[in-house]
Design an enzyme around this catalytic site. Structure first.
Site, PDB file in Angstrom:
ATOM      1  N   LYS A 280     -31.492   0.631 -39.458  1.00 10.60           N
ATOM      2  CA  LYS A 280     -32.281   0.652 -38.221  1.00 10.60           C
ATOM      3  C   LYS A 280     -32.392  -0.726 -37.581  1.00 10.60           C
ATOM      4  O   LYS A 280     -32.581  -0.847 -36.378  1.00 10.60           O
ATOM      5  CB  LYS A 280     -33.647   1.244 -38.502  1.00 10.60           C
ATOM      6  CG  LYS A 280     -33.516   2.684 -38.973  1.00 10.60           C
ATOM      7  CD  LYS A 280     -34.806   3.444 -38.950  1.00 10.60           C
ATOM      8  CE  LYS A 280     -34.575   4.918 -39.220  1.00 10.60           C
ATOM      9  NZ  LYS A 280     -34.069   5.179 -40.581  1.00 10.60           N
TER      10      LYS A 280
HETATM   11  C1  LIG Z   1     -33.481   6.433 -40.839  1.00  8.54           C
HETATM   12  C2  LIG Z   1     -32.621   6.532 -42.056  1.00  8.54           C
HETATM   13  C3  LIG Z   1     -31.728   7.608 -42.240  1.00  8.54           C
HETATM   14  C4  LIG Z   1     -31.593   8.737 -41.255  1.00  8.54           C
HETATM   15  O1  LIG Z   1     -30.970   8.330 -40.061  1.00  8.54           O
HETATM   16  P1  LIG Z   1     -31.017   9.273 -38.755  1.00  8.54           P
HETATM   17  O2  LIG Z   1     -30.540   8.426 -37.636  1.00  8.54           O
HETATM   18  O3  LIG Z   1     -32.468   9.647 -38.598  1.00  8.54           O
HETATM   19  O4  LIG Z   1     -30.163  10.442 -39.015  1.00  8.54           O
HETATM   20  C5  LIG Z   1     -30.943   7.601 -43.377  1.00  8.54           C
HETATM   21  N1  LIG Z   1     -31.034   6.623 -44.303  1.00  8.54           N
HETATM   22  C6  LIG Z   1     -31.865   5.566 -44.144  1.00  8.54           C
HETATM   23  C7  LIG Z   1     -31.914   4.523 -45.202  1.00  8.54           C
HETATM   24  C8  LIG Z   1     -32.696   5.475 -43.033  1.00  8.54           C
HETATM   25  O5  LIG Z   1     -33.541   4.438 -42.892  1.00  8.54           O
END
Ligand SMILES: *Cc1c(COP(=O)(O)O)cnc(C)c1O
Length: 471
Positions: A115
């Site tokens: 993110k």
């Molecule tokens: C947010 C997250 C996900 C999921 O990603 P999406 O974009 O919501 O599909 C998977 N793994 C980790 C470590 C995350 O922080």
């Protein structure tokens, strides 16, 4: 020509880039998507080879900002700043695990999860756009772990933004909590709610629904439905594909999926012309998406906790963006299908539309036992430690890979040290935090415990927000 953004439900006004970014959700409840996809030509892809990640980011994103006051020179600067803080010179390094099989490491940002790649840029874009407009916002959000710290790191010390993150008291991991509570910045506030993650989300929704409060503090959100986050994630698919031979050959990607934001960015890259031959959606036991790609039917069940908590989601909000294309961009049809889904908990997609999705997507489900097995097997075969989310992606890639001649890239979504218990249970090895975070467990914390009570939370926000009240 400026880029316009339209709602997936077809009943909200089209906005420019700044409007879509600042609004987040459209007023008709839909999500913003670009009115047309900018094209990546073969010549563009050839010219991308060898660019730095920040340069590539500026080139890929520029058409999405066409017509906004963020010109390409400013965008290039923001991208350079955003990615300078990453712990790897390549920003998103590709690591080879096997013949034609690669791991795309997206966890070298400040909070060790993918993110950061989008949010480090988004925080700077918000600040830039708001400062130019002479506006300020108060960002409020709820987190069950990863999103909160990534949003905090993105917004800290930005003049035009105050940020308040609610998390469930004593229900996030120590690393996750400390990544939020040890940040020393006057515009960052965390609130430990005596309740669950759902309680935190309800409190945030209630603040947004209190129109007087919302207007007084100019509330905003940076959650995963924000178009600018999708846009910033497109870049690493382009980077990986170009490194592995695009435009000469097609590439496959496998993505551990929760809200469908990350993998939707891959779909968007493909819509722009990136040669992507296959997309694999990996889910944990919360497998509504895997079942959809098996059966054309989406059916809600209760969310169950797993070893990969950031994927413990049933209704994936960004899936609506894919639906919009599968329904030939007919917003009214999307709104009707989703209305029915909300009422009955079921959505049966007409076969012809579902087949169009299946031409490119596969879905795969992995339970906690399988997740631990995958972590162990990958470690034994390659020496790499996978976090549980990344392990779901790797397993999905290996099981669903259609054409072994096509390079397969599995996305590593978090650093293994972010989920040390699961990694240790699988391998006997407790992964260490990277050097720059090594003192996290010793830094002073500021924990504000607050009852699950809207009035008290609103008071907290009102006391700490720097925005001047407008009467
Ligand atoms: C947010 C997250 C996900 C999921 O990603 P999406 O974009 O919501 O599909 C998977 N793994 C980790 C470590 C995350 O922080």
């Amino acid at each position: 020509m400026s880029m316009r953004y339209i709602s997936t439900r077809g009943a909200a006004p089209a906005l420019d880039f700044e409007g879509a970014m600042l609004a987040g959700l459209a007023r008709d409840g839909g999500l913003y998507v670009p009115e047309t996809w900018p094209r990546l030509s073969e010549d563009d892809l050839i010219a991308f080879a060898g660019l730095s990640y920040a340069e590539l980011a500026a080139r890929v994103m520029a058409p999405f900002l066409a017509g906004s006051r963020v010109d390409s020179a400013v965008l290039a600067n923001l991208a350079r700043e955003a990615y300078a803080g990453f712990g790897h010179r390549a920003v998103v390094p590709l690591k080879q695990l096997d013949r034609n099989f690669w791991l795309l490491e997206l966890f070298h940002g400040p909070t060790l999860a993918f993110k950061d790649v989008a949010l480090q840029l988004l925080g700077r874009l918000f600040d830039r756009v708001l400062t130019r407009r002479g506006e300020r916002v108060t960002i409020v959000g709820a987190t069950s772990g990863d999103t909160g710290s990534a949003a905090i790191e993105a917004c800290r010390d930005r003049d035009a933004v105050d940020i308040f993150i609610l998390y469930p008291h004593e229900r996030v991991s120590e690393v996750q909590r400390r990544q939020m509570t040890t940040v020393e910045a006057s515009n960052v506030h965390t609130i430990a709610i005596e309740g669950s993650f759902d309680d935190c989300q309800d409190l945030v929704k209630a603040m947004f629904n209190d129109m007087a409060f919302r207007d007084r503090h100019n509330l905003s959100a940076v959650n995963s439905i924000n178009w600018a986050r999708i846009m910033a994630q497109i870049v690493y698919y382009v980077a990986a594909a170009v490194a592995l031979g695009a435009p000469r050959r097609e590439i496959a990607f496998a993505v551990p999926t929760g809200n469908f934001g990350n993998i939707y960015s891959a779909y968007a890259a493909r819509a722009m012309g990136l040669p992507i031959g296959q997309l694999v959606v990996g889910t944990n036991r919360n497998d509504i998406l895997a079942r959809f790609f098996d059966s054309a039917e989406m059916k809600i069940s209760a969310v169950e906790p797993s070893l990969s908590p950031s994927m413990d989601i049933q209704v994936s909000s960004n899936f609506e963006r894919l639906m919009f294309d599968l329904y030939d961009r007919d917003g009214a049809a999307v709104a009707a299908a989703l209305g029915e889904f909300r009422k009955s908990g079921k959505l049966k997609m007409p076969d012809e539309r579902w087949q169009r999705a299946r031409a490119i997507f596969d879905g795969y489900r992995l339970d906690d036992e399988g997740t631990k097995t995958q972590i162990r097997e990958t470690y034994e075969a390659t020496g790499e430690l996978l976090d549980p989310h990344s392990a779901v992606g790797v397993a999905a890639a290996l099981r669903c890979w259609r054409d072994p001649a096509m390079p397969m890239v599995a996305l590593a979504a978090a650093h293994p040290a972010k989920f040390p218990d699961a990694v240790e249970a699988a391998t006997g090895i407790r992964p260490a935090l990277p050097q720059r975070l090594a003192n996290l467990l010793r830094r002073p914390e500021l924990v504000n415990v607050t009852p699950n009570d809207l009035g008290q939370v609103q008071n907290f926000v009102a006391r700490h927000a720097r925005r001047k009240e407008t009467t």
